[in-house]
Enzyme design. Sequence first.
Site, short mmCIF file in Angstrom:
data_model
loop_
_atom_site.label_atom_id
_atom_site.label_comp_id
_atom_site.label_asym_id
_atom_site.label_seq_id
_atom_site.Cartn_x
_atom_site.Cartn_y
_atom_site.Cartn_z
CG ASP A 227 30.98 -33.17 -24.20
OD1 ASP A 227 29.88 -32.45 -23.72
OD2 ASP A 227 31.38 -34.05 -23.14
N1 LIG Z 1 37.62 -30.97 -20.48
C1 LIG Z 1 37.06 -32.06 -20.80
N2 LIG Z 1 36.28 -31.99 -19.76
C2 LIG Z 1 35.54 -32.75 -19.68
C3 LIG Z 1 34.64 -33.51 -20.59
C4 LIG Z 1 35.22 -32.98 -22.35
O1 LIG Z 1 35.04 -33.84 -23.22
N3 LIG Z 1 36.28 -32.16 -21.70
N4 LIG Z 1 33.48 -34.24 -20.72
C5 LIG Z 1 32.53 -33.99 -19.42
C6 LIG Z 1 31.54 -34.85 -19.28
N5 LIG Z 1 30.08 -34.23 -19.38
C7 LIG Z 1 29.36 -34.96 -19.85
O2 LIG Z 1 29.32 -35.66 -19.85
C8 LIG Z 1 29.82 -32.55 -18.52
C9 LIG Z 1 30.62 -32.63 -17.05
C10 LIG Z 1 30.04 -31.12 -17.02
C11 LIG Z 1 29.85 -30.34 -17.91
C12 LIG Z 1 29.41 -28.66 -17.30
O3 LIG Z 1 29.18 -27.62 -17.59
N6 LIG Z 1 29.46 -28.58 -15.76
C13 LIG Z 1 30.08 -27.36 -14.73
C14 LIG Z 1 29.01 -27.50 -13.67
C15 LIG Z 1 28.43 -28.42 -13.33
C16 LIG Z 1 28.37 -28.39 -12.55
O4 LIG Z 1 28.47 -27.95 -10.80
O5 LIG Z 1 27.48 -29.85 -11.50
C17 LIG Z 1 31.68 -26.76 -15.36
O6 LIG Z 1 31.87 -27.42 -15.36
O7 LIG Z 1 31.35 -25.84 -15.58
C18 LIG Z 1 29.79 -30.36 -19.26
C19 LIG Z 1 29.42 -31.53 -19.49
C20 LIG Z 1 33.42 -33.98 -18.27
N7 LIG Z 1 34.32 -32.85 -18.25
#
Ligand SMILES: Nc1nc2c(c(=O)[nH]1)N[C@@H](CN(C=O)c1ccc(C(=O)N[C@@H](CCC(=O)O)C(=O)O)cc1)CN2
Length: 283
Positions: A227
């Site tokens: 983000d």
């Molecule tokens: N490399 C990036 N990937 C993503 C970004 C980014 O800016 N850089 N934005 C996110 C979207 N997002 C908020 O808008 C977000 C999505 C997911 C997570 C998170 O902690 N996900 C967990 C798993 C959650 C689940 O299994 O339901 C994880 O990935 O471990 C935080 C913020 C999209 N991707």
Amino acid sequence: MRTFRLVIACPDRVGIVAKVSNFLATYNGWITEASHHSDTQSGWFFMRHEIRADSLPFELEGLRQAFAPIAREFSMEWRITDSAQKKRVVLMASRESHCLADLLHRWHSNELDCDIPCVISNHDELRSMVEWHGIPYFHVPVESQNKQPAFAEVERLVKAHGADAIVLARYMQILPPQLCAEFSQRVINIHHSFLPSFVGAKPYHQASMRGVKLIGATSHYVTEELDAGPIIEQDVVRVSHRDSVEEMVRLGKDVEKMVLSRGLRYHLEDRVLVHDNKTVVFD
Ligand SMILES: Nc1nc2c(c(=O)[nH]1)N[C@@H](CN(C=O)c1ccc(C(=O)N[C@@H](CCC(=O)O)C(=O)O)cc1)CN2
């Protein structure tokens, strides 16, 4: 009307506008839109021109070759695109449907001028909605303990479908660094907060705990840092002590849809220039 879009960023100096305008006039180029911005903080200049394709004596590659000497002279970062060449945009989603549904509707009603070769999701719930639009749906589950195979498949699918851009329509997985690098400034995410406030997961819950009077949404290019990529578009809506987190989520969804579709349209129309992790948007 078919146009060529000439987008430029370069160190600022006197004579840039004159040089580019004279180049286009020399070849009888009919300018339909011209935007300029001089950033005094960075010392860089930004420019976007739309030119009627039928007014020029060459096609896209010929225009690029004719312009290249000027670009070298002014150390420009530049691109020229053709409005007739639709960008291929792969959409990615998880369980939330509102942003995906909104983009599919805007595409289906010809508001979004792009092709959507497929949708990729880590869940299967949204398949029927996507396939109703005649778009292929790929369910790529993400194993929390070992995400690499899933993102290898995502990368394979994105490349196999010739994606020019990827939109994360509330896709709730963090993309790996390699994919972010390979699609730098071509992956658009919708974050459901007014960044830089409330990064990460559950921003509405964070906002409710903070007692904010505004909630918002941000569309931004995706980078390795979560983000933190260049912001393309933002908007807000008022809330108060009377609004529960559930009410904030409901109010926020309309803002998310507007902000994501605006951000994607600006990208499709080559209106977004990036420099020093910030954008200039010639909207
Ligand atoms: N490399 C990036 N990937 C993503 C970004 C980014 O800016 N850089 N934005 C996110 C979207 N997002 C908020 O808008 C977000 C999505 C997911 C997570 C998170 O902690 N996900 C967990 C798993 C959650 C689940 O299994 O339901 C994880 O990935 O471990 C935080 C913020 C999209 N991707």
